[in-house]
Design a protein around this motif. Structure first.
Motif, PDB file in Angstrom:
ATOM      1  N   GLN A  35       0.821  -1.209   0.000  1.00 34.85           N
ATOM      2  CA  GLN A  35       0.000   0.000   0.000  1.00 34.85           C
ATOM      3  C   GLN A  35       0.858   1.262   0.000  1.00 34.85           C
ATOM      4  O   GLN A  35       2.029   1.249   0.391  1.00 34.85           O
ATOM      5  N   ILE A  36       0.247   2.368  -0.451  1.00 37.08           N
ATOM      6  CA  ILE A  36       0.881   3.679  -0.377  1.00 37.08           C
ATOM      7  C   ILE A  36      -0.114   4.687   0.183  1.00 37.08           C
ATOM      8  O   ILE A  36      -1.334   4.500   0.082  1.00 37.08           O
ATOM      9  N   LEU A  37       0.406   5.745   0.785  1.00 39.91           N
ATOM     10  CA  LEU A  37      -0.414   6.850   1.268  1.00 39.91           C
ATOM     11  C   LEU A  37      -0.172   8.052   0.364  1.00 39.91           C
ATOM     12  O   LEU A  37       0.969   8.489   0.187  1.00 39.91           O
ATOM     13  N   VAL A  38      -1.247   8.565  -0.222  1.00 37.21           N
ATOM     14  CA  VAL A  38      -1.162   9.719  -1.118  1.00 37.21           C
ATOM     15  C   VAL A  38      -1.833  10.922  -0.468  1.00 37.21           C
ATOM     16  O   VAL A  38      -2.944  10.818   0.055  1.00 37.21           O
ATOM     17  N   GLU A  39      -1.133  12.048  -0.473  1.00 34.67           N
ATOM     18  CA  GLU A  39      -1.734  13.296  -0.039  1.00 34.67           C
ATOM     19  C   GLU A  39      -2.264  14.014  -1.269  1.00 34.67           C
ATOM     20  O   GLU A  39      -1.505  14.324  -2.194  1.00 34.67           O
ATOM     21  N   VAL A  40      -3.569  14.240  -1.307  1.00 33.85           N
ATOM     22  CA  VAL A  40      -4.199  14.882  -2.457  1.00 33.85           C
ATOM     23  C   VAL A  40      -3.848  16.358  -2.443  1.00 33.85           C
ATOM     24  O   VAL A  40      -4.208  17.085  -1.515  1.00 33.85           O
ATOM     25  N   ASP A  41      -3.151  16.779  -3.466  1.00 36.28           N
ATOM     26  CA  ASP A  41      -2.605  18.136  -3.499  1.00 36.28           C
ATOM     27  C   ASP A  41      -3.584  19.143  -4.081  1.00 36.28           C
ATOM     28  O   ASP A  41      -3.723  20.257  -3.589  1.00 36.28           O
ATOM     29  N   GLN A  42      -4.256  18.748  -5.155  1.00 32.83           N
ATOM     30  CA  GLN A  42      -5.238  19.644  -5.768  1.00 32.83           C
ATOM     31  C   GLN A  42      -6.155  18.851  -6.685  1.00 32.83           C
ATOM     32  O   GLN A  42      -5.796  17.776  -7.167  1.00 32.83           O
ATOM     33  N   PHE A  43      -7.360  19.387  -6.914  1.00 35.23           N
ATOM     34  CA  PHE A  43      -8.284  18.759  -7.859  1.00 35.23           C
ATOM     35  C   PHE A  43      -9.225  19.814  -8.419  1.00 35.23           C
ATOM     36  O   PHE A  43      -9.350  20.910  -7.875  1.00 35.23           O
ATOM     37  N   ALA A  44      -9.871  19.477  -9.523  1.00 31.33           N
ATOM     38  CA  ALA A  44     -10.855  20.369 -10.136  1.00 31.33           C
ATOM     39  C   ALA A  44     -12.255  19.918  -9.743  1.00 31.33           C
ATOM     40  O   ALA A  44     -12.495  18.730  -9.494  1.00 31.33           O
ATOM     41  N   PHE A  45     -13.181  20.864  -9.694  1.00 33.94           N
ATOM     42  CA  PHE A  45     -14.577  20.542  -9.387  1.00 33.94           C
ATOM     43  C   PHE A  45     -15.460  21.271 -10.383  1.00 33.94           C
ATOM     44  O   PHE A  45     -15.466  22.504 -10.434  1.00 33.94           O
ATOM     45  N   THR A  46     -16.202  20.512 -11.192  1.00 33.06           N
ATOM     46  CA  THR A  46     -17.041  21.095 -12.247  1.00 33.06           C
ATOM     47  C   THR A  46     -18.414  20.423 -12.245  1.00 33.06           C
ATOM     48  O   THR A  46     -18.690  19.542 -11.427  1.00 33.06           O
ATOM     49  N   ALA A  47     -19.245  20.808 -13.219  1.00 34.48           N
ATOM     50  CA  ALA A  47     -20.547  20.154 -13.378  1.00 34.48           C
ATOM     51  C   ALA A  47     -20.378  18.671 -13.672  1.00 34.48           C
ATOM     52  O   ALA A  47     -21.283  17.871 -13.404  1.00 34.48           O
ATOM     53  N   ASN A  48     -19.231  18.276 -14.217  1.00 32.67           N
ATOM     54  CA  ASN A  48     -18.939  16.873 -14.466  1.00 32.67           C
ATOM     55  C   ASN A  48     -18.975  16.081 -13.167  1.00 32.67           C
ATOM     56  O   ASN A  48     -19.484  14.946 -13.119  1.00 32.67           O
ATOM     57  N   ASN A  49     -18.448  16.665 -12.100  1.00 29.05           N
ATOM     58  CA  ASN A  49     -18.446  15.981 -10.807  1.00 29.05           C
ATOM     59  C   ASN A  49     -19.849  15.910 -10.215  1.00 29.05           C
ATOM     60  O   ASN A  49     -20.197  14.937  -9.534  1.00 29.05           O
ATOM     61  N   MET A 102     -12.812  13.648  -2.746  1.00 28.93           N
ATOM     62  CA  MET A 102     -12.725  15.001  -2.198  1.00 28.93           C
ATOM     63  C   MET A 102     -12.244  14.855  -0.757  1.00 28.93           C
ATOM     64  O   MET A 102     -13.017  14.838   0.192  1.00 28.93           O
ATOM     65  N   ALA A 103     -10.956  14.706  -0.635  1.00 32.02           N
ATOM     66  CA  ALA A 103     -10.335  14.432   0.662  1.00 32.02           C
ATOM     67  C   ALA A 103      -8.873  14.843   0.599  1.00 32.02           C
ATOM     68  O   ALA A 103      -8.324  15.079  -0.479  1.00 32.02           O
ATOM     69  N   SER A 104      -8.248  14.920   1.748  1.00 32.06           N
ATOM     70  CA  SER A 104      -6.847  15.342   1.796  1.00 32.06           C
ATOM     71  C   SER A 104      -5.882  14.168   1.634  1.00 32.06           C
ATOM     72  O   SER A 104      -4.724  14.365   1.267  1.00 32.06           O
ATOM     73  N   HIS A 105      -6.334  12.933   1.914  1.00 27.57           N
ATOM     74  CA  HIS A 105      -5.456  11.774   1.847  1.00 27.57           C
ATOM     75  C   HIS A 105      -6.219  10.555   1.336  1.00 27.57           C
ATOM     76  O   HIS A 105      -7.449  10.474   1.464  1.00 27.57           O
ATOM     77  N   LEU A 106      -5.458   9.615   0.787  1.00 34.00           N
ATOM     78  CA  LEU A 106      -6.041   8.385   0.279  1.00 34.00           C
ATOM     79  C   LEU A 106      -5.008   7.270   0.344  1.00 34.00           C
ATOM     80  O   LEU A 106      -3.855   7.465  -0.055  1.00 34.00           O
ATOM     81  N   VAL A 107      -5.411   6.113   0.849  1.00 35.25           N
ATOM     82  CA  VAL A 107      -4.551   4.925   0.836  1.00 35.25           C
ATOM     83  C   VAL A 107      -4.892   4.115  -0.414  1.00 35.25           C
ATOM     84  O   VAL A 107      -6.058   3.804  -0.666  1.00 35.25           O
ATOM     85  N   LEU A 108      -3.870   3.801  -1.207  1.00 36.68           N
ATOM     86  CA  LEU A 108      -4.053   3.056  -2.445  1.00 36.68           C
ATOM     87  C   LEU A 108      -3.290   1.742  -2.399  1.00 36.68           C
ATOM     88  O   LEU A 108      -2.260   1.635  -1.717  1.00 36.68           O
ATOM     89  N   SER A 109      -3.799   0.769  -3.149  1.00 34.23           N
ATOM     90  CA  SER A 109      -3.128  -0.528  -3.284  1.00 34.23           C
ATOM     91  C   SER A 109      -2.757  -0.706  -4.755  1.00 34.23           C
ATOM     92  O   SER A 109      -3.522  -1.275  -5.536  1.00 34.23           O
TER      93      SER A 109
END
Length: 302
Positions: A35-49, A102-109
């Motif tokens: 596993q890895i821990l990712v810190e979400v740095d930035q994202f876009a938010f539009t009508a698509n979301n 939409m979060a600051s962190h995520l654990v991925l496998s």
């Protein structure tokens, strides 16, 4: 001080209701092997979301980052940095573009790690569309530039949809239509579609009409990608009802659907439902409407 993970949750039945949930950020010792821990740095938010949320139960978007039956996390596209790793092929410090909560962190496998790419191998994602499970290291992305991150987060998923839509319509010879009507013509995905159709429509002799509000008519007209721009209040007099037509609806407005279907009648050969820009006016009044699922066309081309 203990670092906190922040998650933005919305009520799956009422998007106006939301809450901030804080959790403890895992440390390396808390991760399982691989596993890895990712810190979400930035994202876009539009009508698509918003569309992800509006069709979340139908398509399965709530399943990507599951919370509960009542609450959910809306997926977004953006960038994250690897803060901790127990995966032998993914070192700390790598920066990845992909599908995040939409979060600051995520654990991925990660699985299938190669040439700066990996797929998210969590069991709950295995049956979900593969297009959302790919994560790309910025150094392996030929389209990446540091100064272009905001543009990439904003436009890449939207233009991907535009591309797949244009490919889908062309692949089906526009269903024999000579008139293609795009609603919410000022939206980014609609503009991307019109831009692409402008390059291929001549061979099928298709005219592309953009529907928009009065306030956006001048802007849409100046783009130069639409053969004609019509405002919503003039559909009855400006849209020809005797030409075989295809509609591409980004609005999700049930009243607009009724207006177009009544105007075109039997001349409406295909009604392609894509987005829900006007999500508060959704309804079950779409006659012969088929939801466009971009991952299906992506899978076909892959």
């Amino acid at each position: 001080m203990e670092k906190r993970c922040i998650e933005f949750h919305v009520n799956r039945k009422n998007f106006h209701e939301h809450k901030i949930v804080q959790k403890t950020v895992p440390e390396k010792r808390d991760l399982s092997d691989g596993q890895i821990l990712v810190e979400v740095d930035q994202f876009a938010f539009t009508a698509n979301n918003i569309t992800y949320a509006a069709v979340g139960d139908m398509v399965g978007y709530w399943k990507f980052f599951p919370v509960s039956e009542e609450w959910g996390i809306i997926p977004v596209w953006g960038f994250g940095n690897v803060m901790a790793s127990k995966h032998k092929d993914i070192p700390v410090g790598g920066r990845y573009y992909g599908y995040f909560p939409m979060a600051s962190h995520l654990v991925l496998s990660p699985e299938n790690v190669k040439r700066g790419h990996f797929t998210y191998g969590a069991p709950h994602r295995l049956k979900l569309p593969a297009i959302y499970n790919h994560y790309t290291h910025t150094t392996s992305d030929p389209g990446y530039t540091p100064e272009g991150e905001n543009i990439q987060s904003l436009f890449r998923p939207l233009f991907t949809t535009s591309f797949l839509l244009a490919d889908f319509l062309s692949d089906n010879a526009f269903y024999g239509a000579k008139q293609l009507i795009i609603t919410s013509a000022s939206s980014k995905t609609a503009i991307g579609l019109a831009f692409l159709l402008d390059q291929i429509k001549a061979k099928d002799n298709v005219s592309v009409i953009g529907l928009t509000s009065k306030g956006n008519k001048i802007f849409v007209g100046k783009l130069g990608f639409y053969d004609d721009v019509v405002t919503y209040d003039t559909i009855g007099e400006k849209i020809a009802g005797d030409i075989q037509s295809v509609t591409v609806d980004f609005s999700g407005n049930a009243d607009l659907q009724r207006t177009l279907q009544n105007k075109l009648g039997s001349q409406l050969s295909y009604n392609c439902l894509v987005g829900v820009v006007d999500w508060t006016k959704r309804g079950r009044d779409s006659v012969n409407g088929k939801f466009f699922f971009a991952p299906s066309q992506y899978a076909k081309r892959s």
